[in-house]
Design a protein around this motif. Structure first.
Motif, PDB file in Angstrom:
ATOM      1  N   GLY B  42       0.820  -1.186   0.000  1.00  0.00           N
ATOM      2  CA  GLY B  42       0.000   0.000   0.000  1.00  0.00           C
ATOM      3  C   GLY B  42       0.865   1.251   0.000  1.00  0.00           C
ATOM      4  N   PRO B  43       0.289   2.399  -0.320  1.00  0.00           N
ATOM      5  CA  PRO B  43       1.048   3.646  -0.298  1.00  0.00           C
ATOM      6  C   PRO B  43       1.553   3.966   1.106  1.00  0.00           C
ATOM      7  CG  PRO B  43      -1.041   3.931  -1.449  1.00  0.00           C
ATOM      8  CD  PRO B  43      -1.097   2.603  -0.763  1.00  0.00           C
ATOM      9  N   VAL B  44       2.710   4.608   1.155  1.00  0.00           N
ATOM     10  CA  VAL B  44       3.310   5.026   2.424  1.00  0.00           C
ATOM     11  C   VAL B  44       3.530   6.531   2.384  1.00  0.00           C
ATOM     12  CG1 VAL B  44       5.319   4.840   3.935  1.00  0.00           C
ATOM     13  CG2 VAL B  44       4.415   2.798   2.796  1.00  0.00           C
ATOM     14  N   LEU B  45       3.117   7.204   3.435  1.00  0.00           N
ATOM     15  CA  LEU B  45       3.254   8.657   3.494  1.00  0.00           C
ATOM     16  C   LEU B  45       4.725   9.058   3.540  1.00  0.00           C
ATOM     17  CD1 LEU B  45       1.913  11.475   3.838  1.00  0.00           C
ATOM     18  CD2 LEU B  45       2.044  11.092   6.314  1.00  0.00           C
ATOM     19  N   LEU B  46       5.097   9.987   2.642  1.00  0.00           N
ATOM     20  CA  LEU B  46       6.451  10.539   2.648  1.00  0.00           C
ATOM     21  C   LEU B  46       6.486  11.862   3.412  1.00  0.00           C
ATOM     22  CD1 LEU B  46       7.447   9.944  -1.090  1.00  0.00           C
ATOM     23  CD2 LEU B  46       8.177   8.619   0.911  1.00  0.00           C
ATOM     24  N   VAL B  47       5.531  12.745   3.096  1.00  0.00           N
ATOM     25  CA  VAL B  47       5.579  14.077   3.696  1.00  0.00           C
ATOM     26  C   VAL B  47       4.225  14.747   3.596  1.00  0.00           C
ATOM     27  CG1 VAL B  47       6.127  15.434   1.638  1.00  0.00           C
ATOM     28  CG2 VAL B  47       7.108  16.097   3.825  1.00  0.00           C
ATOM     29  N   THR B  48       3.981  15.690   4.495  1.00  0.00           N
ATOM     30  CA  THR B  48       2.838  16.594   4.411  1.00  0.00           C
ATOM     31  C   THR B  48       3.373  18.012   4.361  1.00  0.00           C
ATOM     32  OG1 THR B  48       1.464  15.094   5.738  1.00  0.00           O
ATOM     33  CG2 THR B  48       0.716  17.373   5.518  1.00  0.00           C
ATOM     34  N   VAL B  49       2.949  18.774   3.361  1.00  0.00           N
ATOM     35  CA  VAL B  49       3.329  20.188   3.281  1.00  0.00           C
ATOM     36  C   VAL B  49       2.118  21.026   3.616  1.00  0.00           C
ATOM     37  CG1 VAL B  49       5.316  19.979   1.757  1.00  0.00           C
ATOM     38  CG2 VAL B  49       3.026  20.073   0.762  1.00  0.00           C
ATOM     39  N   VAL B  50       2.353  22.064   4.422  1.00  0.00           N
ATOM     40  CA  VAL B  50       1.250  22.815   5.009  1.00  0.00           C
ATOM     41  C   VAL B  50       1.307  24.311   4.683  1.00  0.00           C
ATOM     42  CG1 VAL B  50       0.127  23.420   7.185  1.00  0.00           C
ATOM     43  CG2 VAL B  50       1.103  21.145   6.889  1.00  0.00           C
ATOM     44  N   THR B  51       2.501  24.865   4.708  1.00  0.00           N
ATOM     45  CA  THR B  51       2.660  26.315   4.560  1.00  0.00           C
ATOM     46  C   THR B  51       3.064  26.662   3.132  1.00  0.00           C
ATOM     47  OG1 THR B  51       3.418  26.408   6.854  1.00  0.00           O
ATOM     48  CG2 THR B  51       3.834  28.339   5.472  1.00  0.00           C
ATOM     49  N   GLY B  52       2.417  27.705   2.561  1.00  0.00           N
ATOM     50  CA  GLY B  52       2.770  28.141   1.215  1.00  0.00           C
ATOM     51  C   GLY B  52       4.247  28.478   1.122  1.00  0.00           C
ATOM     52  N   GLY B  53       4.926  27.948   0.091  1.00  0.00           N
ATOM     53  CA  GLY B  53       6.351  28.182  -0.083  1.00  0.00           C
ATOM     54  C   GLY B  53       7.237  27.245   0.703  1.00  0.00           C
ATOM     55  N   GLU B  54       6.641  26.385   1.480  1.00  0.00           N
ATOM     56  CA  GLU B  54       7.401  25.471   2.351  1.00  0.00           C
ATOM     57  C   GLU B  54       8.234  24.495   1.536  1.00  0.00           C
ATOM     58  OE1 GLU B  54       4.783  23.074   4.696  1.00  0.00           O
ATOM     59  OE2 GLU B  54       6.364  22.385   6.046  1.00  0.00           O
ATOM     60  N   VAL B  55       9.435  24.222   2.026  1.00  0.00           N
ATOM     61  CA  VAL B  55      10.319  23.224   1.431  1.00  0.00           C
ATOM     62  C   VAL B  55      10.681  22.217   2.520  1.00  0.00           C
ATOM     63  CG1 VAL B  55      12.545  22.763   0.341  1.00  0.00           C
ATOM     64  CG2 VAL B  55      11.257  24.829  -0.267  1.00  0.00           C
ATOM     65  N   LYS B  56      10.473  20.928   2.211  1.00  0.00           N
ATOM     66  CA  LYS B  56      10.852  19.878   3.147  1.00  0.00           C
ATOM     67  C   LYS B  56      11.776  18.907   2.444  1.00  0.00           C
ATOM     68  CE  LYS B  56       7.115  19.716   6.533  1.00  0.00           C
ATOM     69  NZ  LYS B  56       6.063  18.888   7.170  1.00  0.00           N
ATOM     70  N   LYS B  57      12.772  18.442   3.190  1.00  0.00           N
ATOM     71  CA  LYS B  57      13.729  17.501   2.614  1.00  0.00           C
ATOM     72  C   LYS B  57      13.692  16.186   3.368  1.00  0.00           C
ATOM     73  CE  LYS B  57      16.909  20.739   0.463  1.00  0.00           C
ATOM     74  NZ  LYS B  57      18.303  21.019   0.108  1.00  0.00           N
ATOM     75  N   LEU B  58      13.763  15.109   2.587  1.00  0.00           N
ATOM     76  CA  LEU B  58      13.797  13.764   3.130  1.00  0.00           C
ATOM     77  C   LEU B  58      14.916  13.046   2.387  1.00  0.00           C
ATOM     78  CD1 LEU B  58      12.152  11.902   5.067  1.00  0.00           C
ATOM     79  CD2 LEU B  58      10.845  11.178   3.073  1.00  0.00           C
ATOM     80  N   LYS B  59      16.134  13.141   2.947  1.00  0.00           N
ATOM     81  CA  LYS B  59      17.322  12.591   2.294  1.00  0.00           C
ATOM     82  C   LYS B  59      17.474  13.208   0.906  1.00  0.00           C
ATOM     83  CE  LYS B  59      17.230   8.309   4.941  1.00  0.00           C
ATOM     84  NZ  LYS B  59      17.184   6.816   4.915  1.00  0.00           N
ATOM     85  N   ARG B  60      17.362  12.429  -0.151  1.00  0.00           N
ATOM     86  CA  ARG B  60      17.550  12.965  -1.502  1.00  0.00           C
ATOM     87  C   ARG B  60      16.245  13.499  -2.111  1.00  0.00           C
ATOM     88  NH1 ARG B  60      17.850   9.268  -4.414  1.00  0.00           N
ATOM     89  NH2 ARG B  60      17.507   7.549  -2.981  1.00  0.00           N
ATOM     90  N   LEU B  61      15.177  13.484  -1.352  1.00  0.00           N
ATOM     91  CA  LEU B  61      13.885  13.962  -1.853  1.00  0.00           C
ATOM     92  C   LEU B  61      13.614  15.354  -1.288  1.00  0.00           C
ATOM     93  CD1 LEU B  61      13.770  10.823  -2.256  1.00  0.00           C
ATOM     94  CD2 LEU B  61      11.329  10.988  -1.743  1.00  0.00           C
ATOM     95  N   THR B  62      13.231  16.275  -2.164  1.00  0.00           N
ATOM     96  CA  THR B  62      12.889  17.637  -1.754  1.00  0.00           C
ATOM     97  C   THR B  62      11.466  17.922  -2.196  1.00  0.00           C
ATOM     98  OG1 THR B  62      15.184  18.376  -1.962  1.00  0.00           O
ATOM     99  CG2 THR B  62      13.469  20.077  -1.900  1.00  0.00           C
ATOM    100  N   PHE B  63      10.629  18.315  -1.257  1.00  0.00           N
ATOM    101  CA  PHE B  63       9.225  18.607  -1.510  1.00  0.00           C
ATOM    102  C   PHE B  63       8.996  20.098  -1.350  1.00  0.00           C
ATOM    103  CE2 PHE B  63       7.949  14.179  -1.287  1.00  0.00           C
ATOM    104  CZ  PHE B  63       8.952  13.621  -0.512  1.00  0.00           C
ATOM    105  N   GLN B  64       8.201  20.657  -2.257  1.00  0.00           N
ATOM    106  CA  GLN B  64       7.889  22.079  -2.159  1.00  0.00           C
ATOM    107  C   GLN B  64       6.392  22.288  -2.316  1.00  0.00           C
ATOM    108  OE1 GLN B  64      10.411  24.592  -4.474  1.00  0.00           O
ATOM    109  NE2 GLN B  64       9.587  26.456  -3.575  1.00  0.00           N
ATOM    110  N   GLY B  66       3.630  25.176  -3.270  1.00  0.00           N
ATOM    111  CA  GLY B  66       3.582  26.454  -3.954  1.00  0.00           C
ATOM    112  C   GLY B  66       3.152  27.589  -3.039  1.00  0.00           C
ATOM    113  N   ASP B  67       3.593  28.782  -3.378  1.00  0.00           N
ATOM    114  CA  ASP B  67       3.280  29.955  -2.553  1.00  0.00           C
ATOM    115  C   ASP B  67       1.773  30.124  -2.369  1.00  0.00           C
ATOM    116  OD1 ASP B  67       5.998  31.997  -3.914  1.00  0.00           O
ATOM    117  OD2 ASP B  67       5.945  30.518  -2.292  1.00  0.00           O
ATOM    118  N   ALA B  68       1.017  29.841  -3.428  1.00  0.00           N
ATOM    119  CA  ALA B  68      -0.437  30.004  -3.386  1.00  0.00           C
ATOM    120  C   ALA B  68      -1.147  28.762  -2.872  1.00  0.00           C
ATOM    121  CB  ALA B  68      -0.956  30.361  -4.779  1.00  0.00           C
TER     122      ALA B  68
END
Lengths: 113, 109
Positions: B42-64, B66-68
């Motif tokens: 089954g799918p496994v959660l990698l990340v949750t992004v909450v704030t506009g413009g937020e950047v989160k890193k998980l080892k070699r994965l970078t999640f962004q 959008g500002d809006a």
């Protein structure tokens, strides 16, 4: 986290028959969900399984085709009724833990001949 | 129900390459999630992004996010065969998840 098991893991069925899929969670949860994943596609929510009341179905899914039981807070079943080859999919159950983290079972791969 | 458009749908790359997967919508979300699904699981959660413009890193994965708060991206640096899988963005609607179409990633050694 949550440990979720599903039975069976896979099955091959004849058209016109029905299959009941079981989902067991390691501890009590309020909401359980059933999803369908057709070959090569994303997940689509079938219904939300509520304990003590009827399941809530999404548009395009009906109780006669996908009856759901939720006898307690750790267990649910999904039945795929009167199957056709178009029902060949992976069926997954999931639960919510914490603020908004959803945990999925490993899925049941169904092939209808 | 709001729609999440993911692109590309399929991506086949060589080990060591970089890639970006996009998740777009015309709607504004309070948060977006990224999941990875490997075959037979089954799918496994990698990340949750909450704030506009937020950047989160998980080892070699970078999640962004959008500002809006209408779109998100997943960037993988120096992809490895173990990154192979189906990447899904999703939003939470009263507890239930609504998924994008997914991006099938294959990383060849």
């Amino acid at each position: 986290s949550a440990v979720i098991s599903q039975k069976p893991s896979r099955d091959i069925c004849q058209r016109g028959t029905s299959l009941t899929i079981q989902c067991q969670v390691d501890s009590q949860v309020t909401m359980m969900f059933w999803y369908r994943q057709q070959p090569g596609q994303s997940l689509t929510l079938i219904a939300t399984a509520n304990q003590g009341s009827e399941a809530t179905y999404e548009s395009g899914f009906v109780i006669d085709k996908f009856p759901i039981s939720r006898p307690n807070l750790t267990f649910s079943t999904l039945t795929v009724s009167n199957m056709s080859p178009e029902d060949s999919s992976i069926y997954l159950c999931s639960v919510v833990r914490g603020a908004d983290t959803q945990y999925f079972g490993p899925g049941t791969r169904l092939t209808v001949l | 129900t709001q729609l999440l458009e993911q692109s590309p749908q399929f991506l086949s790359i060589q080990e060591g390459e970089n890639l970006t997967v996009y998740c777009n919508s015309s709607s504004v979300f309070s948060s977006l999630q990224w999941y990875r699904q490997e075959p037979g699981e089954g799918p496994v959660l990698l990340v949750t992004v909450v704030t506009g413009g937020e950047v989160k890193k998980l080892k070699r994965l970078t999640f962004q996010f959008g500002d809006a708060r209408k779109d998100s991206s997943l960037h993988i640096t120096a992809a490895q065969p173990g990154d192979t899988g189906l990447y899904l963005c999703a939003y939470n609607q009263g507890g239930k998840l609504i998924f994008g179409q997914g991006t099938e990633l294959s990383v060849k050694p």
